[in-house]
Design a protein around this motif. Structure first.
Motif, mmCIF file in Angstrom:
data_model
loop_
_atom_site.group_PDB
_atom_site.id
_atom_site.type_symbol
_atom_site.label_atom_id
_atom_site.label_comp_id
_atom_site.label_asym_id
_atom_site.label_seq_id
_atom_site.Cartn_x
_atom_site.Cartn_y
_atom_site.Cartn_z
ATOM 1 N N GLY A 84 64.883 10.804 27.796
ATOM 2 C CA GLY A 84 64.291 10.135 28.950
ATOM 3 C C GLY A 84 64.045 8.653 28.733
ATOM 4 N N PRO A 85 63.486 8.002 29.747
ATOM 5 C CA PRO A 85 63.226 6.564 29.676
ATOM 6 C C PRO A 85 62.023 6.266 28.792
ATOM 7 C CG PRO A 85 62.312 7.468 31.689
ATOM 8 C CD PRO A 85 63.056 8.591 31.032
ATOM 9 N N PRO A 86 61.812 5.014 28.415
ATOM 10 C CA PRO A 86 60.599 4.664 27.680
ATOM 11 C C PRO A 86 59.377 4.917 28.549
ATOM 12 C CG PRO A 86 62.111 2.776 27.865
ATOM 13 C CD PRO A 86 62.692 3.875 28.659
ATOM 14 N N GLY A 87 58.247 5.231 27.899
ATOM 15 C CA GLY A 87 57.023 5.439 28.664
ATOM 16 C C GLY A 87 56.127 6.477 28.038
ATOM 17 N N ASP A 88 55.234 7.017 28.856
ATOM 18 C CA ASP A 88 54.228 7.969 28.402
ATOM 19 C C ASP A 88 54.766 9.396 28.459
ATOM 20 O OD1 ASP A 88 52.426 5.893 28.060
ATOM 21 O OD2 ASP A 88 51.649 6.061 30.105
ATOM 22 N N TYR A 89 54.665 10.085 27.337
ATOM 23 C CA TYR A 89 55.076 11.480 27.222
ATOM 24 C C TYR A 89 53.902 12.292 26.671
ATOM 25 C CZ TYR A 89 60.020 10.209 27.879
ATOM 26 O OH TYR A 89 61.202 9.755 28.399
ATOM 27 N N VAL A 90 54.089 13.589 26.610
ATOM 28 C CA VAL A 90 53.090 14.449 25.985
ATOM 29 C C VAL A 90 53.810 15.452 25.099
ATOM 30 C CG1 VAL A 90 53.053 16.036 27.957
ATOM 31 C CG2 VAL A 90 51.107 15.966 26.383
ATOM 32 N N PHE A 91 53.283 15.627 23.892
ATOM 33 C CA PHE A 91 53.788 16.622 22.954
ATOM 34 C C PHE A 91 52.971 17.888 23.174
ATOM 35 C CE2 PHE A 91 53.522 18.744 18.788
ATOM 36 C CZ PHE A 91 54.865 18.922 18.505
ATOM 37 N N VAL A 92 53.646 18.979 23.545
ATOM 38 C CA VAL A 92 52.957 20.194 23.991
ATOM 39 C C VAL A 92 53.239 21.340 23.031
ATOM 40 C CG1 VAL A 92 52.663 21.807 25.906
ATOM 41 C CG2 VAL A 92 53.236 19.430 26.375
ATOM 42 N N THR A 93 52.172 22.049 22.645
ATOM 43 C CA THR A 93 52.287 23.272 21.860
ATOM 44 C C THR A 93 51.424 24.334 22.528
ATOM 45 O OG1 THR A 93 50.380 22.997 20.396
ATOM 46 C CG2 THR A 93 52.391 21.799 19.809
ATOM 47 N N PRO A 94 51.538 25.588 22.119
ATOM 48 C CA PRO A 94 50.672 26.626 22.711
ATOM 49 C C PRO A 94 49.192 26.393 22.447
ATOM 50 C CG PRO A 94 52.564 27.631 21.642
ATOM 51 C CD PRO A 94 52.579 26.187 21.268
ATOM 52 N N THR A 95 48.856 25.578 21.438
ATOM 53 C CA THR A 95 47.449 25.386 21.078
ATOM 54 C C THR A 95 46.887 24.021 21.442
ATOM 55 O OG1 THR A 95 48.112 24.692 18.836
ATOM 56 C CG2 THR A 95 47.605 27.022 19.186
ATOM 57 N N GLY A 96 47.707 23.124 21.978
ATOM 58 C CA GLY A 96 47.171 21.810 22.324
ATOM 59 C C GLY A 96 48.243 20.836 22.773
ATOM 60 N N GLU A 97 47.784 19.676 23.245
ATOM 61 C CA GLU A 97 48.679 18.630 23.706
ATOM 62 C C GLU A 97 48.266 17.300 23.071
ATOM 63 O OE1 GLU A 97 48.681 18.414 27.918
ATOM 64 O OE2 GLU A 97 49.552 20.410 28.212
ATOM 65 N N THR A 108 55.252 12.455 30.974
ATOM 66 C CA THR A 108 53.960 12.763 31.589
ATOM 67 C C THR A 108 54.082 12.823 33.104
ATOM 68 O OG1 THR A 108 52.797 11.681 29.755
ATOM 69 C CG2 THR A 108 51.560 12.030 31.788
ATOM 70 N N THR A 109 54.723 11.834 33.706
ATOM 71 C CA THR A 109 54.938 11.812 35.152
ATOM 72 C C THR A 109 56.423 11.986 35.414
ATOM 73 O OG1 THR A 109 53.051 10.312 35.450
ATOM 74 C CG2 THR A 109 54.613 10.511 37.281
ATOM 75 N N ALA A 110 56.803 13.147 35.931
ATOM 76 C CA ALA A 110 58.216 13.469 36.113
ATOM 77 C C ALA A 110 58.874 12.538 37.133
ATOM 78 C CB ALA A 110 58.379 14.914 36.554
ATOM 79 N N GLU A 111 60.177 12.325 36.955
ATOM 80 C CA GLU A 111 60.968 11.516 37.874
ATOM 81 C C GLU A 111 61.775 12.433 38.806
ATOM 82 O OE1 GLU A 111 63.487 8.989 35.586
ATOM 83 O OE2 GLU A 111 61.840 7.674 34.960
ATOM 84 N N PRO A 112 62.146 11.953 39.998
ATOM 85 C CA PRO A 112 62.960 12.786 40.889
ATOM 86 C C PRO A 112 64.371 12.970 40.347
ATOM 87 C CG PRO A 112 62.677 10.579 41.804
ATOM 88 C CD PRO A 112 61.782 10.661 40.608
ATOM 89 N N GLY A 113 64.886 14.173 40.488
ATOM 90 C CA GLY A 113 66.235 14.459 40.032
ATOM 91 C C GLY A 113 66.834 15.589 40.848
ATOM 92 N N GLN A 114 67.877 16.228 40.312
ATOM 93 C CA GLN A 114 68.551 17.316 41.009
ATOM 94 C C GLN A 114 68.794 18.476 40.053
ATOM 95 O OE1 GLN A 114 71.930 14.948 42.417
ATOM 96 N NE2 GLN A 114 71.162 15.131 44.511
ATOM 97 N N SER A 115 69.069 19.638 40.657
ATOM 98 C CA SER A 115 69.292 20.850 39.885
ATOM 99 C C SER A 115 70.539 21.548 40.401
ATOM 100 C CB SER A 115 68.075 21.763 40.006
ATOM 101 O OG SER A 115 68.298 22.989 39.354
ATOM 102 N N VAL A 116 71.378 22.027 39.479
ATOM 103 C CA VAL A 116 72.566 22.807 39.819
ATOM 104 C C VAL A 116 72.634 23.998 38.864
ATOM 105 C CG1 VAL A 116 73.856 20.807 40.678
ATOM 106 C CG2 VAL A 116 74.056 21.471 38.269
#
Length: 350
Positions: free
Chosen positions: A222-235, A277-285
């Motif tokens: 993805g682009p540069p910016g804010d992300y989150v690292f997610v696990t079953p026990t925390g973020e 963290t904040t998703a961008e608009p895209g498409q799904s196939v």
């Protein structure tokens, strides 16, 4: 002799007849099979909108070092209570221990409360004191780094909560002790109720091992910016830089996560997922609609024109769909069985 020759001629004729019959039967069967095998039926699916969070597997690795100490304040007397206990977590704004009934409250941050504070004082330590007083008394202090009337009123309110008969409005630094790391998970305690209070600067409690460095690794595209690292026990909030490198944005959240995981050789590695963290608009196939050709390029086949259209795949949904950048028309449909309908597909560049 004549009978033998006649027999040979008869055999030759029979073999020739058999070969001719097999050829005729095979030719007829092939024509019949061709008539029974229908033309391939295109299977199409619509392009749908989707959120692109660029989720991908990742790891968070922490290098561990010895835990630091919480140091005693200058309060003299007898220790009357100790809030710290092995395995517990010391919280900012909560007592660590008490001397003659006066709590010594922990606070976080790099700024040290080193002097008595009164009206007219200014500085970062005043701002820290204002934040502490606001949380301890519920009074508005401004938190502007200037010790004014509202801050003095909050100090007097705190003094009264300590049982001071004649409050002065002067903040004493010995009421507080700095937590060198947050969270401060206690490994050992050096004071006990009934003992003389330790001298200023002596250890009160020692933290468990703490992180000295963090490393985040992920194939997220993805682009540069804010992300989150997610696990079953925390973020843990993380940041992706312009050059694709990663950094931890919240050391306290990262420390809580790694301390809950077993260490190996002075380091802890936690597996999880990294997402925007904040998703961008895209498409799904449908995943089956995406073609990867011999060059590694990716595309889909437009169901109407049966023409290949380049796409950029940035992830996958839990339902098996492929998430792509928004390059297709909103009302487009794509072939789910492109190789059956159009054969080998070469994806166009771009």
């Amino acid at each position: 002799m004549r009978r033998a020759r006649a027999y040979e001629v008869a055999v030759v004729v029979l073999v020739a007849a058999a070969v001719l019959a097999v050829w005729l039967l095979t030719r007829g069967a092939s024509q019949a099979l061709a008539e029974l095998d229908p033309d391939p039926v295109p299977v199409a699916a619509p392009v749908t909108s989707a959120d692109l969070d660029f989720a991908a597997d990742g790891t968070l690795t922490a290098t561990l070092g010895p835990g630091p100490d919480v140091l005693a304040s200058a309060l003299a007397g007898t220790v009357t209570s100790v809030s710290a206990a092995p395995g517990s977590e010391l919280a900012a704004g909560a007592p660590v221990y008490a001397v003659d009934g006066v709590p010594v409250v922990g606070y976080a941050g790099e700024t040290v409360l080193y002097r008595a504070l009164r009206i007219g004082d200014e500085g970062d330590d005043v701002r820290v004191a204002q934040g502490l007083l606001a949380s301890l008394t519920g009074r508005e202090t401004g938190q502007d780094g200037r010790f004014g009337a509202s801050t003095a009123a909050a100090v007097r309110a705190y003094e009264r909560s300590l049982g001071v008969a004649e409050p002065t409005g002067e903040l004493r630094p010995e009421w507080f002790t700095r937590l060198p790391v947050v969270p401060f998970v206690v490994d050992a305690v050096a004071v006990q109720p009934g003992q003389p209070a330790p001298a200023a600067g002596e250890p009160v409690a020692t933290a468990a091992a703490t992180a000295t460095a963090y490393e985040v690794d992920s194939g997220a595209s993805g682009p540069p910016g804010d992300y989150v690292f997610v696990t079953p026990t925390g973020e843990v909030p993380v940041i992706r830089a312009e050059d694709g490198s990663w950094s931890v944005a919240d050391d306290a959240a990262a420390l809580r996560l790694v301390l809950a995981s077993p260490a190996t050789g002075g380091a802890v590695t936690v597996s999880g997922r990294v997402r925007l963290t904040t998703a961008e608009p895209g498409q799904s196939v449908p995943g089956a609609a995406v073609v990867t050709d011999a060059s590694g390029a990716t595309c889909v086949v437009d169901a109407t024109a049966e023409a290949a259209v380049p796409v950029v795949v940035v992830g996958a949904g839990v339902d098996g769909t492929a998430r792509i950048r928004p390059t297709l028309d909103a009302d487009a449909t794509v072939l789910v069985n492109p190789s059956v309908v159009v054969g080998d597909v070469t994806c166009p560049s771009g």
